[in-house]
Design an enzyme around this catalytic site. Structure first.
Site, PDB file in Angstrom:
ATOM      1  N   GLU A  41       0.676  -1.418  -0.320  1.00 32.42           N
ATOM      2  CA  GLU A  41      -0.054  -0.008  -0.190  1.00 32.42           C
ATOM      3  C   GLU A  41       1.074   1.587  -0.307  1.00 32.42           C
ATOM      4  O   GLU A  41       1.903   1.566   0.464  1.00 32.42           O
ATOM      5  CB  GLU A  41      -0.650   0.234   1.419  1.00 32.42           C
ATOM      6  CG  GLU A  41      -1.894   1.279   1.353  1.00 32.42           C
ATOM      7  CD  GLU A  41      -2.147   0.997   2.488  1.00 32.42           C
ATOM      8  OE1 GLU A  41      -3.527   2.447   2.160  1.00 32.42           O
ATOM      9  OE2 GLU A  41      -2.344   1.226   3.287  1.00 32.42           O
ATOM     10  N   LYS A 108      -9.834   2.046  -2.952  1.00 30.42           N
ATOM     11  CA  LYS A 108     -10.106   2.024  -1.559  1.00 30.42           C
ATOM     12  C   LYS A 108     -10.997   2.048  -0.488  1.00 30.42           C
ATOM     13  O   LYS A 108     -11.226   3.183  -0.287  1.00 30.42           O
ATOM     14  CB  LYS A 108      -9.141   2.618  -0.377  1.00 30.42           C
ATOM     15  CG  LYS A 108      -9.349   1.696   1.150  1.00 30.42           C
ATOM     16  CD  LYS A 108      -7.635   2.367   1.833  1.00 30.42           C
ATOM     17  CE  LYS A 108      -7.550   1.685   2.992  1.00 30.42           C
ATOM     18  NZ  LYS A 108      -6.286   2.343   3.566  1.00 30.42           N
ATOM     19  N   CYS A 142      -5.995  -3.046   2.869  1.00 27.23           N
ATOM     20  CA  CYS A 142      -4.883  -2.484   3.845  1.00 27.23           C
ATOM     21  C   CYS A 142      -6.953  -2.835   5.355  1.00 27.23           C
ATOM     22  O   CYS A 142      -7.235  -3.395   5.459  1.00 27.23           O
ATOM     23  CB  CYS A 142      -4.346  -1.177   4.582  1.00 27.23           C
ATOM     24  SG  CYS A 142      -3.655  -1.297   6.047  1.00 27.23           S
TER      25      CYS A 142
END
Length: 253
Positions: A41, A108, A142
């Protein structure tokens, strides 16, 4: 398909330095037979929320991924802060670059409110699944890992989940436990890359990058240093697992 997970440190907010560090690591993965190379990331900046850290879509970080993919004839992926034409704040964009110049993006879904990301980044809208060879690949970033429902939503059309992260060492057991849970409950591979080293905000990262089978077995894993994790994944193994244990059919909305 062989996946190469590049577990690496990140130079804080220095794109050029990170490109220089990562190029030989991508080459090493390709040289080891990887057909898909996964970076962390925010591989080019670290998990920075400094105003102005965003770059345009198809900016220098996406260009680096495209160049590496074309140079080595492999897929290369990682996330970076990208500003879409219709807004001022960046998305945390997971960019997947193919050897033929193809580019796919997943944004995301869950900005990390606890760390202030929700104030500096826009949230994406939906999962994205990309077919690479005979594999159906769904990427997440994440904090998305904590939300099982989005993995469930994509499960029937997914053979491999990719998870790229800057997951802090203080919660490393959450990371490793949730990765295996997502593989087991969805009967799919999980290929996960976490950075190592101390970020510019002082947070330490333990790595623990790994590849998990559809049965929850660790096929490959790494501890706390810069290294390369390699593992082969096979779509037929996903189909066989789901046929042998037809659990997904019992899932209720």
């Amino acid at each position: 398909m062989r996946f190469g997970v590049v577990q690496h440190d990140v130079v804080w907010e220095d794109r050029a330095a990170n490109y220089a560090r990562l190029a030989p690591q991508v080459a090493r993965a390709a040289g080891a037979g990887a057909e898909f190379v996964l970076l962390s990331e925010t591989f080019s900046t670290g998990f920075s929320m400094t105003p102005g850290i965003g770059e345009p879509e198809d900016g220098p970080s996406a260009e680096f991924l495209r160049d590496q993919a074309a140079r080595h004839g492999v897929w290369v992926a990682g996330s970076c802060p990208e500003i879409a034409p219709d807004g001022d704040l960046p998305y945390n964009s997971f960019v997947l670059a193919g050897p033929d110049g193809t580019v796919h993006r997943y944004r995301k879904l869950h900005p990390f409110t606890h760390g202030g990301e929700a104030e500096r980044f826009r949230a994406g809208e939906a999962p994205v699944t990309v077919t690479v060879g005979d594999l159906r690949i769904t990427p997440f970033v994440c904090y998305d890992l904590r939300f099982a429902n989005v993995f469930w939503t994509a499960a029937e059309d997914t053979d491999v989940y990719l998870v790229t992260a800057n997951w802090p060492a203080a919660r490393r057991h959450h990371w490793t436990t949730l990765l295996r849970a997502r593989a087991i409950e969805n009967q799919a591979y999980v290929v996960a890359c976490n950075r190592v080293g101390t970020a510019g905000d002082g947070l330490e990262h333990a790595g623990d990058s790994q590849v998990v089978s559809p049965m929850g077995e660790l096929l490959a894993t790494a501890a706390g240093g810069e290294t390369l994790v390699l593992a082969d994944v096979d779509a037929t193994e996903v189909a066989a697992t789901r046929a042998r244990f037809a659990f997904l059919a019992d899932r209720r909305a």
